[in-house]
Design an enzyme around this catalytic site. Sequence first.
Site, mmCIF file in Angstrom:
data_model
loop_
_atom_site.group_PDB
_atom_site.id
_atom_site.type_symbol
_atom_site.label_atom_id
_atom_site.label_comp_id
_atom_site.label_asym_id
_atom_site.label_seq_id
_atom_site.Cartn_x
_atom_site.Cartn_y
_atom_site.Cartn_z
ATOM 1 N N SER A 86 -106.321 28.935 46.421
ATOM 2 C CA SER A 86 -106.424 28.373 45.076
ATOM 3 C C SER A 86 -106.033 29.442 44.060
ATOM 4 O O SER A 86 -106.730 30.454 43.906
ATOM 5 C CB SER A 86 -107.857 27.884 44.819
ATOM 6 O OG SER A 86 -108.053 27.658 43.439
ATOM 7 N N SER A 87 -104.936 29.213 43.364
ATOM 8 C CA SER A 87 -104.421 30.217 42.423
ATOM 9 C C SER A 87 -105.435 30.483 41.310
ATOM 10 O O SER A 87 -105.767 31.634 41.021
ATOM 11 C CB SER A 87 -103.095 29.719 41.837
ATOM 12 O OG SER A 87 -102.682 30.532 40.775
ATOM 13 N N ASN A 88 -105.949 29.426 40.697
ATOM 14 C CA ASN A 88 -106.845 29.656 39.553
ATOM 15 C C ASN A 88 -108.121 30.362 39.985
ATOM 16 O O ASN A 88 -108.652 31.200 39.259
ATOM 17 C CB ASN A 88 -107.110 28.349 38.802
ATOM 18 C CG ASN A 88 -108.112 27.459 39.497
ATOM 19 O OD1 ASN A 88 -109.314 27.592 39.310
ATOM 20 N ND2 ASN A 88 -107.632 26.561 40.352
ATOM 21 N N CYS B 223 -103.032 26.217 31.535
ATOM 22 C CA CYS B 223 -103.781 25.051 31.062
ATOM 23 C C CYS B 223 -105.102 25.488 30.449
ATOM 24 O O CYS B 223 -105.548 26.623 30.634
ATOM 25 C CB CYS B 223 -104.003 24.073 32.211
ATOM 26 S SG CYS B 223 -105.222 24.657 33.382
ATOM 27 N N HIS C 264 -100.895 19.146 42.187
ATOM 28 C CA HIS C 264 -99.992 20.256 41.861
ATOM 29 C C HIS C 264 -98.596 19.806 41.451
ATOM 30 O O HIS C 264 -97.784 20.623 41.036
ATOM 31 C CB HIS C 264 -99.918 21.206 43.067
ATOM 32 C CG HIS C 264 -101.287 21.502 43.622
ATOM 33 N ND1 HIS C 264 -101.827 20.782 44.662
ATOM 34 C CD2 HIS C 264 -102.234 22.358 43.224
ATOM 35 C CE1 HIS C 264 -103.062 21.207 44.897
ATOM 36 N NE2 HIS C 264 -103.337 22.165 44.039
ATOM 37 N N GLU D 91 -97.322 24.128 43.185
ATOM 38 C CA GLU D 91 -96.923 23.779 41.815
ATOM 39 C C GLU D 91 -95.550 24.365 41.482
ATOM 40 O O GLU D 91 -94.720 23.703 40.840
ATOM 41 C CB GLU D 91 -97.974 24.287 40.815
ATOM 42 C CG GLU D 91 -97.613 23.933 39.377
ATOM 43 C CD GLU D 91 -98.568 24.522 38.351
ATOM 44 O OE1 GLU D 91 -99.765 24.717 38.667
ATOM 45 O OE2 GLU D 91 -98.104 24.798 37.223
HETATM 46 C C1 2E6 Z 1 -103.015 21.493 40.065
HETATM 47 C C2 2E6 Z 1 -102.506 22.416 39.228
HETATM 48 C C3 2E6 Z 1 -103.303 23.435 38.895
HETATM 49 O O1 2E6 Z 1 -103.851 26.804 43.401
HETATM 50 P P1 2E6 Z 1 -104.151 26.102 42.103
HETATM 51 O O2 2E6 Z 1 -105.123 26.817 41.254
HETATM 52 O O3 2E6 Z 1 -102.872 25.764 41.372
HETATM 53 O O4 2E6 Z 1 -104.716 24.663 42.483
HETATM 54 P P2 2E6 Z 1 -106.190 24.169 42.790
HETATM 55 O O5 2E6 Z 1 -106.061 22.914 43.571
HETATM 56 O O6 2E6 Z 1 -107.041 25.238 43.333
HETATM 57 O O7 2E6 Z 1 -106.746 23.866 41.345
HETATM 58 C C4 2E6 Z 1 -106.437 22.737 40.616
HETATM 59 C C5 2E6 Z 1 -105.059 22.635 40.158
HETATM 60 C C6 2E6 Z 1 -104.293 21.598 40.544
HETATM 61 N N1 2E6 Z 1 -104.549 23.554 39.347
HETATM 62 FE FE1 F3S Z 2 -104.490 20.520 35.603
HETATM 63 FE FE2 F3S Z 2 -105.224 22.917 34.883
HETATM 64 FE FE3 F3S Z 2 -106.749 21.549 36.392
HETATM 65 S S1 F3S Z 2 -103.161 22.231 35.315
HETATM 66 S S2 F3S Z 2 -105.399 20.292 37.618
HETATM 67 S S3 F3S Z 2 -106.205 21.009 34.291
HETATM 68 S S4 F3S Z 2 -106.424 23.703 36.569
#
Ligand code: 2E6
Ligand code: F3S
Length: 310
Positions: free
Chosen positions: A224-226, A196, A75, A127
């Site tokens: 987890s945001s996504n 992304c 993040h 993040e």
């Molecule tokens: C880093 C940045 C974005 O909560 P979020 O969706 O940001 O994070 P993860 O760990 O669930 O998903 C991967 C990630 C890492 N997404």
């Molecule tokens: Fe990066 Fe998007 Fe995955 S910002 S960690 S490619 S969810």
Amino acid sequence: MKKIVLATPRGFCAGVDRAIHVVEKALEKYGTSIYMRHEIVHNKFVVDALKERGVIFVDEVDEVPEGSVVIFSAHGVAEHVYADAEARHLKVLDASCPLVLKVHYSAKRHYNAGRHIILIGHAGHAEVEGTLGQLPAGAITLIQNEADVATVQVPEGKELAYITQTTLSVAETRKIIEALKARFPGIIGPNAGDLCYATGNRQAAVLDLCKQVDMLLVVGAKNSSNSSRLMELGLEQGIKSYLIADVNDLDPAWFDGVESVGISSGASAPEVLVQEVVEWLKAKFAPLNIENFIKLVESTKFNLPKELQD
Ligand code: 2E6
Ligand code: F3S
């Protein structure tokens, strides 16, 4: 229940894949006394597996013994975290996703050009903390939703730019950006924000999937945001939608009157957890049709940090 439909793409993105590889390579190279600041990715199954292999998880670098190896999560981290690690003579391995680092660079570029920055994101998320921490306090103002656009206070006489968290809702971000442009006509930033590719692709697949099924299951962690955004997309499309950490969260009552279930998973959720859900459904509702809905196939890959490459 007659069928399940599995969305593609789902699950691990290139940034998560890279982050987990960083930890695995670090274990090979430095042995087990490795410290991890924050969850490497927001998934308990992933974190627990690494704990079992000896990785020690901490909230801040001041919990890491002087001179140890510390890994920063996918993040990203605030600038002071690198400085704190240096002050403790820590060996830093940075698993920050390159697409998060890209947002950090944009923030610095705007700052150096004299612009005030508006960050669209969720307060308190790792993040967002990392991105806010790229610049001195006051250089970036956080807004969380469309309503905030009407009330946000910005310094007078300064050019404005916006940046975003990478894992927001595509549709909601579009609306926030439109509102920002309406209130601040000169503001600059990427048309679709800094979401992304993995966020956009998983949401696009789920959006189409929701038209084919009467219930949605998203495998992913609550923090987890996504993953959360995928589940909300199902609700917005008017179907029952659940975010489940794993098979143990399933409730047989959810399936009453349901003929078809769509399944996706967040970018931090391992495929094995999806397959356990599929097995549970097969056992409960046999005979069951299993279909794949392929919106697109991803090929993005990120290299490991140089010091961990073979
Ligand atoms: C880093 C940045 C974005 O909560 P979020 O969706 O940001 O994070 P993860 O760990 O669930 O998903 C991967 C990630 C890492 N997404
Ligand atoms: Fe990066 Fe998007 Fe995955 S910002 S960690 S490619 S969810």
